[in-house]
Structure formats: C-alpha cells, structure tokens
Design a protein around this motif. Structure first.
Motif, short mmCIF file in Angstrom:
data_model
loop_
_atom_site.label_atom_id
_atom_site.label_comp_id
_atom_site.label_asym_id
_atom_site.label_seq_id
_atom_site.Cartn_x
_atom_site.Cartn_y
_atom_site.Cartn_z
N ARG A 14 -20.29 43.30 21.95
CA ARG A 14 -20.75 44.58 22.49
C ARG A 14 -19.88 44.92 23.69
O ARG A 14 -19.43 44.04 24.42
N ILE A 22 -19.87 55.03 26.57
CA ILE A 22 -19.80 54.78 25.13
C ILE A 22 -20.05 53.30 24.86
O ILE A 22 -19.27 52.44 25.30
N VAL A 66 -21.60 53.50 19.15
CA VAL A 66 -20.75 53.25 17.99
C VAL A 66 -21.18 51.92 17.38
O VAL A 66 -21.17 50.89 18.04
N LYS A 76 -17.13 52.21 11.01
CA LYS A 76 -17.69 52.63 12.28
C LYS A 76 -18.61 53.83 12.06
O LYS A 76 -18.31 54.71 11.27
N PHE A 103 -20.56 56.71 14.31
CA PHE A 103 -20.67 57.31 15.63
C PHE A 103 -21.95 58.14 15.75
O PHE A 103 -22.20 59.00 14.90
N CYS A 154 -22.78 58.04 23.84
CA CYS A 154 -22.47 57.78 22.43
C CYS A 154 -22.67 56.31 22.13
O CYS A 154 -22.39 55.45 22.97
N SER A 181 -14.25 57.85 12.48
CA SER A 181 -14.28 56.41 12.65
C SER A 181 -13.02 55.72 12.14
O SER A 181 -12.71 54.62 12.56
N VAL A 230 -20.33 49.15 14.52
CA VAL A 230 -19.27 48.69 13.63
C VAL A 230 -19.89 47.68 12.67
O VAL A 230 -20.30 46.59 13.08
N THR A 237 -20.55 45.58 17.56
CA THR A 237 -19.88 45.13 16.35
C THR A 237 -20.66 43.98 15.72
O THR A 237 -20.98 43.00 16.40
N GLU A 297 -20.30 50.27 22.22
CA GLU A 297 -19.86 49.87 20.89
C GLU A 297 -20.43 48.49 20.56
O GLU A 297 -20.24 47.53 21.32
#
Length: 239
Positions: A22, A28, A86, A93, A95, A84, A212, A88, A32, A30
C-alpha cells in the motif's frame, strides 16, 4: 505516509490477507494485491492459507467484484483526505476518483454513515451486496464494448474521443446506455436521471480501465486494431 488509523482500516478490508503493498502519495492511495499464490507464499512463508484456499477465494469472481466495487468507496467514505483509490488486482488497475464516484451515485460518499445505516442503504446494498447488480454491471460493459467496436469500425474517430463525445451526449440527454449495455440515440431530454447515472457509470468504468494501462500502452492500443485490442483487454479484465 499512511497514518496508523488508515493502515489499521486497510488491514480489515475485504481480502486484506492477500494485500501485498500500500502507498499514499498526494491524496492517492494505491493498494496492490498479490498476483498469485506463489507470490503470496513467497512473502508469507508461515501462512496456513493453502493454494486451494487462495484459488477458491477468487474462483467465482464475486470476491474480485466486491473488492473493486466496495473497498475504494469504503476508504473514500472514511478518509476525506483521499482524492482517489487505486486497486491493483491480478495486474489490472481500477481507479475510483472521489468526484466521479459522487457524481455517479448522486451523493457525497463522505456523508454516508454506518451508524445511521445510510452507507448500507445508499451504497452497500445497491452496489456491493446485490449479486445481480454486480453481474448486470459487468455484463453491461461487455455489451457496451461490442457497440463501441461497431461504431469505431465505421468511423475514423479514436476511442478516447468517442468516449468523450458519448459523455457529453449523455449529459445533454441525447444518448443513453440501456440495461443490456446497448448504446441508443434518443430525442433530446428524453433520458431519465436514473438512465443518465447508469450510462455515466459504464463510461466511467471503461475510462478508468483504459487509464489504468498507462499512456504508452494506451497510445499503442489506440493506434492498433481497436476493435480486437480493446475487446481482448476487456474480456481479460472481466473474466
């Protein structure tokens, strides 16, 4: 840097046992997930989760859909500083931008609460729990993609330009996407608010999926045989 409060919240998300990493940068977030059981086992050698457990968890696609539809919204609701999220998952990806999500559901996601059940009534029950709703949405994307290919095949317009035009036409009430995902031209201002939201949702998911894959891949994709390239991309994303 991710706060302790946010880290603790991520630790209890759906499928959190399979989160690989992370990171947070300029609002943002993200997240994963591990791409395979072998990758998961390589980093968590002492786990009691078997390969069968891992495969069964993602086997039907229901959990994948719940993760993609539910967890970004949960995070945006809980942490107003995020712009945002994201996700994964299996090299794809997804969004979810706060402003776009608010427009799609017609309400400020941050205003929803677990305590007064508005989160459950206005989001969870509609978009996460309802299996038919999830499956219908992904079926719409498949049908929508087929219609996009047909339109693009008969014109010189690039896909990103076509999506932009469709967005504008939906806003004007001149175009809608039906329950089966078909693209339909209609007389001006004969599109209901519900139809606009559904149409914009599908456009939003398509644009998010395209973003993505990155600028370089996007450029290559748009310069290639769009009908087949995009179709293969979405089939891989949805299966």
């Amino acid at each position: 840097m991710i706060s302790e409060k946010m880290n603790n919240y991520i630790d209890v998300l759906t499928g959190s046992a399979f989160i690989k990493s992370r990171k947070l940068e300029k609002g943002i977030l993200e997240i994963t997930y591990f791409n395979s059981y072998q990758e998961f086992k390589g980093m968590k050698s002492n786990t009691k989760i078997t390969e069968g457990d891992y495969n069964n968890y993602f086997k039907t696609g229901n959990q994948t859909q719940k993760i993609l539809v539910g967890e970004p919204a949960r995070l945006l609701r809980k942490f107003p500083e995020l712009t945002c999220v994201v996700m994964v998952l299996f090299n794809n990806k997804f969004f979810v931008e706060r402003d776009n999500l608010n427009k799609l559901i017609g309400i400020d996601i941050s205003s929803l609460s677990v305590e007064d059940t508005t989160w459950i009534e206005n989001y969870a029950n509609k978009y996460i729990v309802n299996k038919n709703g999830r499956e219908q949405l992904f079926n719409q994307i498949n049908k929508f993609s087929e219609d996009i290919f047909k339109i693009q095949a008969n014109s010189d317009i690039k896909l990103n330009e076509l999506l932009k035009w469709m967005n504008e036409s939906i806003d004007k009430g001149e175009l809608k996407i039906t329950l089966d995902g078909s693209i339909v031209n209609v007389p001006s201002n004969e599109v209901s608010k519900e139809e606009k939201v559904r149409s914009k949702t599908i456009i939003y998911l398509v644009q998010g999926a395209l973003r993505s894959i990155g600028d370089k891949a996007m450029s290559s994709l748009l310069e290639s045989d769009i009908a087949h390239s995009i179709k293969e991309f979405f089939e891989g994303f949805l299966n």
